[in-house]
Design a protein around this motif. Structure first.
Motif, PDB file in Angstrom:
ATOM      1  N   VAL A 156      31.247  34.256  49.395  1.00 29.50           N
ATOM      2  CA  VAL A 156      31.987  33.189  48.701  1.00 29.50           C
ATOM      3  C   VAL A 156      33.198  32.738  49.502  1.00 29.50           C
ATOM      4  CG1 VAL A 156      33.206  32.569  46.579  1.00 29.50           C
ATOM      5  CG2 VAL A 156      31.231  34.085  46.472  1.00 29.50           C
ATOM      6  N   GLY A 205      35.541  29.832  48.218  1.00 29.75           N
ATOM      7  CA  GLY A 205      34.917  29.047  47.154  1.00 29.75           C
ATOM      8  C   GLY A 205      34.478  27.653  47.543  1.00 29.75           C
ATOM      9  N   THR A 214      30.779  27.205  46.763  1.00 29.29           N
ATOM     10  CA  THR A 214      30.598  27.136  45.311  1.00 29.29           C
ATOM     11  C   THR A 214      30.905  25.730  44.827  1.00 29.29           C
ATOM     12  OG1 THR A 214      31.517  29.387  45.265  1.00 29.29           O
ATOM     13  CG2 THR A 214      31.138  28.298  43.144  1.00 29.29           C
ATOM     14  N   SER A 232      27.973  34.173  41.946  1.00 30.00           N
ATOM     15  CA  SER A 232      28.650  34.298  43.237  1.00 30.00           C
ATOM     16  C   SER A 232      29.040  35.735  43.508  1.00 30.00           C
ATOM     17  CB  SER A 232      29.900  33.406  43.258  1.00 30.00           C
ATOM     18  OG  SER A 232      29.567  32.047  43.026  1.00 30.00           O
ATOM     19  N   ALA A 243      36.695  38.546  48.082  1.00 30.16           N
ATOM     20  CA  ALA A 243      36.898  37.125  47.843  1.00 30.16           C
ATOM     21  C   ALA A 243      38.375  36.765  47.970  1.00 30.16           C
ATOM     22  CB  ALA A 243      36.393  36.748  46.457  1.00 30.16           C
ATOM     23  N   MET A 255      39.601  33.433  46.791  1.00 27.21           N
ATOM     24  CA  MET A 255      39.268  32.130  46.255  1.00 27.21           C
ATOM     25  C   MET A 255      40.436  31.151  46.181  1.00 27.21           C
ATOM     26  SD  MET A 255      36.181  33.294  45.264  1.00 27.21           S
ATOM     27  CE  MET A 255      36.196  34.207  43.749  1.00 27.21           C
ATOM     28  N   TRP A 259      37.882  28.113  41.911  1.00 27.69           N
ATOM     29  CA  TRP A 259      37.170  28.895  40.904  1.00 27.69           C
ATOM     30  C   TRP A 259      36.327  27.947  40.060  1.00 27.69           C
ATOM     31  CZ3 TRP A 259      37.327  34.211  39.995  1.00 27.69           C
ATOM     32  CH2 TRP A 259      38.278  34.931  40.746  1.00 27.69           C
ATOM     33  N   TYR A 276      30.922  35.564  38.436  1.00 21.49           N
ATOM     34  CA  TYR A 276      31.423  36.155  39.678  1.00 21.49           C
ATOM     35  C   TYR A 276      31.229  37.672  39.685  1.00 21.49           C
ATOM     36  CZ  TYR A 276      33.839  31.774  40.805  1.00 21.49           C
ATOM     37  OH  TYR A 276      34.147  30.478  41.118  1.00 21.49           O
ATOM     38  N   VAL A 327      32.787  39.948  42.288  1.00 17.36           N
ATOM     39  CA  VAL A 327      33.643  39.911  43.470  1.00 17.36           C
ATOM     40  C   VAL A 327      34.696  41.013  43.412  1.00 17.36           C
ATOM     41  CG1 VAL A 327      33.345  37.429  43.835  1.00 17.36           C
ATOM     42  CG2 VAL A 327      35.229  38.230  42.404  1.00 17.36           C
ATOM     43  N   VAL A 380      34.325  37.353  35.483  1.00 22.15           N
ATOM     44  CA  VAL A 380      34.479  38.104  36.733  1.00 22.15           C
ATOM     45  C   VAL A 380      34.181  39.574  36.478  1.00 22.15           C
ATOM     46  CG1 VAL A 380      36.023  38.699  38.631  1.00 22.15           C
ATOM     47  CG2 VAL A 380      36.289  36.512  37.454  1.00 22.15           C
TER      48      VAL A 380
END
Length: 345
Positions: free
Chosen positions: A96, A99, A102, A116, A121, A123, A126, A132, A134, A145
């Motif tokens: 990822v 991001g 994504t 993802s 990550a 990011m 988002w 997610y 991650v 998440v």
């Protein structure tokens, strides 16, 4: 800004020599995936039309304006175009980073479920509807998440329609290993961001598997070893395999391929094959094998690029102006490594 100028100018490059002509003759017989028929339902005019839309309406809104270690325009456009054309119900991305991928796949397929995965990550973007897995950022209020799981460790049985799932592997892992893992889980359609050619990159790519010579076509006949480098995991798990092992990998892969496509670079620029060194040797290997090819002259680099990279989308000054490439910084055209799309039988 970008220009349509495509001449090779490297003042420090060596002068053309005997090695150039030898390697050039070997390049004629280089067996790569790109030489196999790619019966995709789109053509260059489709790419040009959609590239104009992408540059005008999508790319200016990207969350990471200079994605130094990630996708730039050639790969980001390929990812967007293929995703938009296929309109998958489910998208899985392994890798990822910040991001950017994504985001671009969300622009291409607004209704898709996105999952993802990334062990670290960082990011900037988002996605409110994504799932997610991650580490690095364990939680974010209002988002789904959970701790990171490697693609191979996930139980993918919760995905009902795997035939309508598209997977993006952008994790610098051995592509053949990832393909085996995904096919065992029932998936059929894949995009590979890290699809470097022979003697390049930090992972064993689909493009490398397709090369029958295992990179030997880029080395002089006097080269003492027929070892083939199999890179994995950002060079952390590299090893040599025999040419015979490499060719068995190729023979196993090709009959199972329904479609293979290398998305062309947006524009043909001199540095497309220059940004990563040719050749590498595993740190743990103590043999006297010298794996780095002779530094290419400008002429040889031109021959190699033309042999190993698909013809660009933009091919004339008129097309350059029409799609609006002049508005982009030149740096956005770099970091192209033959973004690949693969369907398995």
């Amino acid at each position: 800004n970008a220009t349509a100028h495509t001449r090779y100018v490297r003042p420090s490059a060596p002068e053309p020599g005997h090695a150039d002509s030898v390697i050039r003759s070997q390049l004629r017989y280089l067996q790569g995936c790109r030489k196999f028929p790619a019966k995709v339902p789109w053509n260059r005019q489709d790419l040009l039309r959609e590239l104009k839309v992408f540059i005008a309406k999508v790319y200016p809104n990207r969350p990471v304006k200079f994605n130094a270690l990630g996708m730039r325009i050639s790969h980001l456009f390929a990812c967007w175009f293929i995703t938009k054309w296929l309109q998958p119900k489910v998208i899985i991305e392994s890798g990822v980073h910040m991001g950017q991928s994504t985001w671009v796949m969300r622009q291409a397929a607004p209704k898709a479920q996105i999952i993802s995965l990334d062990p670290r990550a960082d990011m900037v973007y988002w996605d409110k509807d994504a799932m997610y897995m991650v580490d690095g950022l364990r939680s974010k209020e209002g988002f789904h998440v959970s701790p990171f799981q490697d693609f191979a460790a996930v139980d993918w049985s919760f995905i009902g329609d795997k035939a309508d799932t598209l997977i993006l592997f952008d994790d610098h892992q051995n592509n053949l290993k990832r393909l085996h893992q995904a096919v065992r889980a029932g998936f059929k359609r894949f995009m590979f961001d890290d699809n470097s050619g022979p003697l390049q990159g930090d992972n064993y790519s689909i493009k490398q598997v397709c090369d029958e010579s295992g990179g030997l076509a880029l080395r002089l006949p006097t080269f003492p070893s027929r070892a083939v480098l199999m890179c994995d995991s950002f060079h952390m798990n590299d090893k040599f395999i025999t040419l015979e092992e490499h060719q068995r990998n190729r023979d196993e892969l090709l009959p199972n391929v329904k479609l293979y496509y290398e998305s062309p670079p947006v524009l043909f620029v001199p540095g497309l094959m220059e940004w990563t060194p040719f050749g590498h040797k595993p740190t743990a290997d103590k043999s006297d094998v010298q794996y780095v090819m002779p530094r290419a002259s400008n002429q040889l680099l031109k021959w190699m690029t033309e042999s190993m990279i698909a013809p660009p989308i933009v091919q004339t000054q008129e097309e350059f102006k029409e799609v609006g490439l002049g508005a982009l910084p030149h740096r956005e055209l770099m970091n192209y490594v033959s973004f690949g799309y693969l369907e398995i039988q």
